[in-house]
Design a protein around this motif. Sequence first.
Motif, mmCIF file in Angstrom:
data_model
loop_
_atom_site.group_PDB
_atom_site.id
_atom_site.type_symbol
_atom_site.label_atom_id
_atom_site.label_comp_id
_atom_site.label_asym_id
_atom_site.label_seq_id
_atom_site.Cartn_x
_atom_site.Cartn_y
_atom_site.Cartn_z
ATOM 1 N N GLN A 499 0.802 -1.099 -0.010
ATOM 2 C CA GLN A 499 0.013 0.048 -0.029
ATOM 3 C C GLN A 499 0.914 1.426 -0.141
ATOM 4 O OE1 GLN A 499 -2.120 1.240 3.701
ATOM 5 N NE2 GLN A 499 -3.862 1.100 2.443
ATOM 6 N N ILE A 533 -2.571 -1.403 -6.825
ATOM 7 C CA ILE A 533 -3.726 -1.142 -6.070
ATOM 8 C C ILE A 533 -5.058 -2.216 -6.292
ATOM 9 C CG2 ILE A 533 -5.672 0.571 -5.887
ATOM 10 C CD1 ILE A 533 -3.636 2.746 -6.835
ATOM 11 N N ARG A 546 -5.410 7.994 -6.033
ATOM 12 C CA ARG A 546 -5.273 7.493 -7.414
ATOM 13 C C ARG A 546 -6.082 8.568 -8.352
ATOM 14 N NH1 ARG A 546 -8.455 5.087 -10.843
ATOM 15 N NH2 ARG A 546 -7.446 3.662 -12.584
#
Length: 791
Positions: A499, A533, A546
């Motif tokens: 992450q 992701i 994003r």
Amino acid sequence: MSAQDARALAVVEEALGIEDSAARAAFVAAACGEDAALRARVAELLALEGGDAPFLQTTSFARAFGLTDVIAERIGPWRVTGEIARGGMGQVLRAERDDGRFAQTVAIKLIRADLASAAGLARFAEERRFLARLRHPGIVRILDGGEYEDRPWLAMDLIEGLPVTEALEQAKAGRDTRLDAFEAICEAVAHAHRNLVIHADLKPSNILMGADGAVHLLDFGIARLVGDLADGAGVSAPSPLTKGYAAPERTGGAAPTVASDVFSLGMLLVQMLTSRLADGTAPVLPGSVLPAGWLEGDLAAIAAKALAVDLADRYPDVAALLSDLRRHRASLPVLARLSGPWQNAPWGYVAGRFARRHRRGLALAGAAFAMLAATSVVASLSWWRAERVRAEAEARFADARGAANTMLHTTLPRLESMPGTLPLRAETAAAAQAYLDRLVASPESSEAVRIEAAGGLLLLAQHLAGAGRPNLGQPDRADADLRRADALLAPIASARARQLRARVLLERVRLAAFMQADITAAEALAKEADALIAALPPDQMLARSRAAVLAELRGWQGRFAEEAQLADAALALIPPGTRWDDSLDRNRLMASKAEALYYQDKPAEALPLYSAALGELRALRRLYPAHPYLPGAESVAAWSLGVTLTELKRPAEALAVLDGAEAAAREALRLDPADHEARRRLRVVRNAHAQALGLTGQTDAALALLAQVRAEDEALLQAEPSPLHSRDLVFDHALLGETLDVAGRKTEACVADRETLRRYDDLAARGLITGLDAKANIALLKRRVALNCKA
């Protein structure tokens, strides 16, 4: 409020500062002169001070229009059981719910009817719902609200307790208990500020302490609500200015801000620790010391910084005040003693803080040394030396880790909110870099530490060159740190590492597109981030980042419809209530969507978005008037709005907006003269100003201004070659051709535009052309050349 009432209130406010009754009477007589009506009104208001009904906790003595001796029996679902207080704003009533749903006792604030216009009542309802979203254990909740006989009302938790200073005195509380309570108050105020709500009337009577020692802050945002009711209809709401607690700028008529709440907290700190009344006698001059016996040392410096008259010397926000207080309690040096008027504290102060913090270790070290000196066993001495080397290595590693975290998470954010600190921020960032380098290279660096170090490198990169936030304008160093963070995280398989790596990759996308104009690299990094992701559990903040980053990238690629869609997707993920970071993100995304519409030849649709973005930044500036980042951000927003007005052939309006943009850009430069980005923003705004001047027929003035900016950009490119500076100079030449074209000087415009196209060819040869260039800027230039260069 009538002019007579306004004059009477001014006299009353002065009179209340005179304790001696004879002196007060003499003052009133002199102030009223021969005006018998004024003298009678002043006497009436002064009589209210000692009346039977207690006042609401403000020093407003406006006649309580709309109040009667009759207390309502029922308001909404609440049965009124008695009156708690009344005063200039209205009444506070005790009430119980009796609709059969559940039992609850509340306090109802019933506002004066004459304060509200029709439009004001509508805004009151909207703001009430906004304030009801404040959720913090230290803030009394707004539970319900509505209108009763055209009077707005609010139902709040009823708190049983005493004003915090009285409660502390009754309990004979020690200093630690008092500081614990003050920290709790600061945490509640900071929570409200993060949600853009100012209290505007912080004082002991608005902070109740229950029997369990918990503090509860009353009346958050009430000033904002009541102020909104008037709607400019000739009515002036009572201003909650409490003598002794109101910041100097408030008494001069300024609107409440984060900084004015900080001042009130400074007064509260003095009173909570010294039991002194805030009667206006406490010194508030920057650098002054409190009277002997009040506060000493760090606490005196902290209080004085909170009470500074000059906003630049005061703590910029509550978090900074709270941080300094906690540093004092941890025996760490406090910023109030190391910066501003208290700068250049002696080395002995810092050393003393260290000795106090490590007194146990120093005492043990002294005892160990004495014991070893008393023995002559060589083996023991050798073991002690080896153990000391190992312990010192571990201590250095722990110090590096702690120092890096403190600089990145505390010191740099605090400095970013203080004007004129850019050189100090650069030094701090360099020091943090050294500590992070030590962590990465250390053999003690476990997987957890490598993840932590990578997070530190990401945060440092954002301080160095992050978009939409204060930064140091050092993209090359930021790029190196992001690459190192990526390399640290790539071999680690944990979800936390993946992450974090996705966030690092997104930051690299933004840097490659905006600062390096390398769209190919940015697209490759974006695809890599997307793959990461997709394999992670859903995360709203990551999804928001994003969408925001990809929106900017699509704009650079000239894919404007996608940019608008992604900006909308990111905006939908920002929660209501608007914390500081959320507000800045919303502002940037509104501008991104507006830009997408602008470049789709829809400037009329872009205009309201640009206007809303500018309005949000100006609202933030009212709350944080001393924050050095906001003037620069406002200048960019105003520039975007001004350029759009120019495109819509509304140059007179554009010039007015761009005047504001230039003023904001100059203010940003004044706050941080070493900020090169601030200078660049000013040049960009002046270019837009020249463009608007050209459209109003002021060609000579426009050309002179363009020449000045172009000369500055050429000198900068020579001194600091970079893709960004190269692009700026190309844009300068494009504006020159446009201005000559508008003036009908076609031959000169042809020469200028051909030079601009040549410079774009040079950028293309270096791989610095974007989709935005090709689809908008270059296409427009070629059309102009085709028209103006026929000969």
